[in-house]
Enzyme design. Structure first.
Site, mmCIF file in Angstrom:
data_model
loop_
_atom_site.group_PDB
_atom_site.id
_atom_site.type_symbol
_atom_site.label_atom_id
_atom_site.label_comp_id
_atom_site.label_asym_id
_atom_site.label_seq_id
_atom_site.Cartn_x
_atom_site.Cartn_y
_atom_site.Cartn_z
ATOM 1 N N ASP A 68 2.035 111.564 1.740
ATOM 2 C CA ASP A 68 0.750 111.020 1.333
ATOM 3 C C ASP A 68 0.562 111.058 -0.177
ATOM 4 O OD1 ASP A 68 -1.749 110.074 1.714
ATOM 5 O OD2 ASP A 68 -2.595 111.857 2.593
ATOM 6 N N LEU B 238 -1.253 103.277 12.043
ATOM 7 C CA LEU B 238 0.057 103.133 12.651
ATOM 8 C C LEU B 238 -0.006 103.775 14.035
ATOM 9 C CD1 LEU B 238 3.073 102.220 11.662
ATOM 10 C CD2 LEU B 238 3.500 104.617 12.214
ATOM 11 N N CYS C 97 -2.226 94.584 19.406
ATOM 12 C CA CYS C 97 -3.526 94.904 19.999
ATOM 13 C C CYS C 97 -3.932 93.843 21.024
ATOM 14 C CB CYS C 97 -4.601 94.932 18.918
ATOM 15 S SG CYS C 97 -4.377 96.220 17.698
ATOM 16 N N CYS D 292 -16.040 102.742 4.448
ATOM 17 C CA CYS D 292 -15.444 103.644 5.442
ATOM 18 C C CYS D 292 -15.973 105.074 5.253
ATOM 19 C CB CYS D 292 -13.916 103.604 5.301
ATOM 20 S SG CYS D 292 -13.072 104.758 6.391
ATOM 21 N N SER E 77 -14.678 107.775 6.019
ATOM 22 C CA SER E 77 -13.632 108.652 5.507
ATOM 23 C C SER E 77 -13.666 108.644 3.972
ATOM 24 C CB SER E 77 -12.283 108.161 6.024
ATOM 25 O OG SER E 77 -11.274 109.068 5.716
ATOM 26 N N CYS F 63 -13.575 110.597 9.515
ATOM 27 C CA CYS F 63 -14.195 109.937 10.671
ATOM 28 C C CYS F 63 -13.066 109.573 11.637
ATOM 29 C CB CYS F 63 -14.918 108.682 10.198
ATOM 30 S SG CYS F 63 -15.361 107.524 11.510
ATOM 31 N N ASP F 64 -13.338 109.726 12.930
ATOM 32 C CA ASP F 64 -12.308 109.445 13.942
ATOM 33 C C ASP F 64 -12.657 108.266 14.834
ATOM 34 O OD1 ASP F 64 -10.560 111.492 13.251
ATOM 35 O OD2 ASP F 64 -11.494 112.940 14.590
ATOM 36 N N CYS G 56 -12.670 104.926 14.903
ATOM 37 C CA CYS G 56 -11.789 103.786 15.222
ATOM 38 C C CYS G 56 -10.511 104.231 15.916
ATOM 39 C CB CYS G 56 -11.488 102.939 13.984
ATOM 40 S SG CYS G 56 -10.675 103.815 12.652
#
Ligand code: B12
Ligand code: SF4
Ligand code: SF4
Length: 374
Positions: A131, A155, A186, A212, A214, A239-240, A242
């Protein structure tokens, strides 16, 4: 191309505990680079200057590590079941990736070992990143066969871990056997686009970071745009949503690596406590935690916003006390939160503070809060 060495390296990576390992070349990623350039040109990176700085290099791994020929890409699964928040507490939410030990630390130890193994096996170059480098981790991982891009830009891996996976890589001059890129789609699903609380997934595969949660809770310093605050629910770090709504995450294996087990004092922080956390307690509680990235000021600001969204009158005394805080960002967001809780003490105190407050930005927040209350 050394097939036997490739297999040895993969076996070593798995022995180190990595859940996924794949190989790709260090060739450029022109399409992804173009998308990245467009994203930055549209300003969607917000104030993340490092992303803008990295953008011109990101699609060409050899710019990051001259002489690189192959990339060993690894993934570590981090999902754990969250403990229930304490009943009756005014609790905030921390995204699942940050409830245990800082993943940079956990990944780095293993990547260092993996890079050492490559050097022992003849690599002149074995540089690892988690990262941290000017690299497009997800695009590289897709090409190395680890998974495919969801419309939420995550991913999504092909091995039962869904998208709850950290990515890292070792760039090397060894000539290794590349894997086939991963496919996946998707289909017609668009649940994450519809469920994102702030509408940050502005098109399939495009997250506008400026919206976002996050970004707003972790990366953004200073003032959170007022129109976004009511949409941030009680998230105080990341944030989780999505990922949690994605059908590909419905059956992921949880609780694999002990290091990511949720820490009791971290997973559902008491918002009142967090709003007033002092430096010593902050250092103590978030030692070895990724949460430190938000800084103490950011976490306290986020706690104020979350309290404003809970709209629970029990938070009023703590928010009133925050109006006397030495930090204007905390004062301003606390004023906003009080404006969301229709309570007589909130109105009286805000009126009173307006006569004393000298910071123009905080005054504006108080005036806005009073307008909402009148
Ligand atoms: C900046 C950054 C952020 C920013 C911007 C996120 C973003 N979507 O770009 C913010 C702060 C918002 C963020 C949030 C999160 N992040 Co982040 N972040 C990064 C970082 C440092 C760079 C990402 C980047 O360059 N973005 C630039 C944009 C242009 O890239 P992109 O969104 O990935 O877009 C690509 C695709 O959408 C694709 N694409 C576009 N159109 C199309 C069309 C088609 C048909 C296809 C197939 C593809 C495609 O092309 C683009 C280029 O490859 C990486 C680490 C790294 N060095 O890569 C971690 C990273 C992406 N983050 C990670 C995580 C865990 C998160 C969060 C889940 C944390 C959390 N719980 O709060 C959230 C997820 C939010 C989300 N939906 O993306 C992980 C993701 C792991 C995974 N399995 O995907 C990474 C890889 C870190 C790591 N090494 O593990 N992050
Ligand atoms: S992390 Fe949350 S705010 Fe960001 S895109 Fe996903 S759902 Fe939306
Ligand atoms: S929720 Fe649906 S659209 Fe979004 S990433 Fe998952 S499968 Fe794709």
């Amino acid at each position: 191309m050394d097939h036997a060495l490739t297999l040895d390296i993969k076996a070593h990576a798995r022995g180190l505990g990595f859940d996924l390992v794949g190989i790709t070349t260090a060739d450029p990623l022109p399409e992804d680079g173009q998308r990245m350039a467009q994203w930055v040109a549209a300003g969607m990176h917000g104030e993340m200057d490092y992303v803008e700085r990295h953008a011109p290099k990101a699609a060409n791994p050899a710019y990051t590590a001259a002489g690189a020929r192959s990339i060993v890409v690894v993934g570590l699964a981090y999902r754990w079941d969250a403990p229930a928040p304490p009943p009756d507490n005014l609790s905030g939410r921390i995204s699942s990736y940050a409830r245990g030990t800082d993943y940079h630390e956990v990944m780095e130890h293993r990547l260092q070992d993996l890079a050492g193994f490559l050097s022992e096996r003849g690599a002149g170059l074995a540089r690892y990143y988690v990262d941290t480098g000017p690299l497009l981790d997800r695009a590289i991982a897709q090409r190395a066969g680890l998974g495919w891009f969801g419309k939420n830009t995550m991913l999504i891996t092909k091995t039962g871990h869904g998208s709850y996976v950290f990515l890292g890589e070792v760039l090397t001059d060894l000539d290794l056997q590349p894997d086939e890129p991963a496919g996946g789609s998707c289909g017609r699903c668009r649940i994450c686009l519809d469920q994102c609380p702030t509408g940050a997934i502005v098109a399939p595969f495009v997250v506008d970071a400026r919206r976002c949660i996050s970004y707003l809770t972790i990366e953004l310093r200073g003032w959170i745009p007022r129109e976004l605050r009511p949409l941030m629910q009680t998230w105080v770090f990341g944030c989780d949503v999505c990922q949690d709504v994605c059908p590909h995450n419905a059956l992921v294996r949880e609780g694999i690596h002990q290091e990511f087990a949720p820490r009791k004092d971290v997973a559902f922080p008491d918002l009142v406590e967090l709003l007033h956390i002092d430096e010593a307690a902050y250092q103590e509680r978030f030692r070895h935690s990724a949460i430190k990235r938000a800084k103490r000021q950011g976490l306290r600001r986020n706690a104020a916003v979350a309290l404003g969204n809970l709209r629970d009158p029990r938070a009023v005394p703590a928010l009133v006390r925050a109006l006397d805080d030495e930090d204007s960002i905390v004062r301003g967001h606390a004023a906003w939160a009080l404006g969301r809780i229709a309570h007589p003490q909130a109105r009286a105190t805000l009126r009173d503070r307006l006569t004393q407050e000298s910071d123009p930005r905080v005054r504006e927040e108080i005036e806005f809060a009073l307008t909402g209350l009148s």
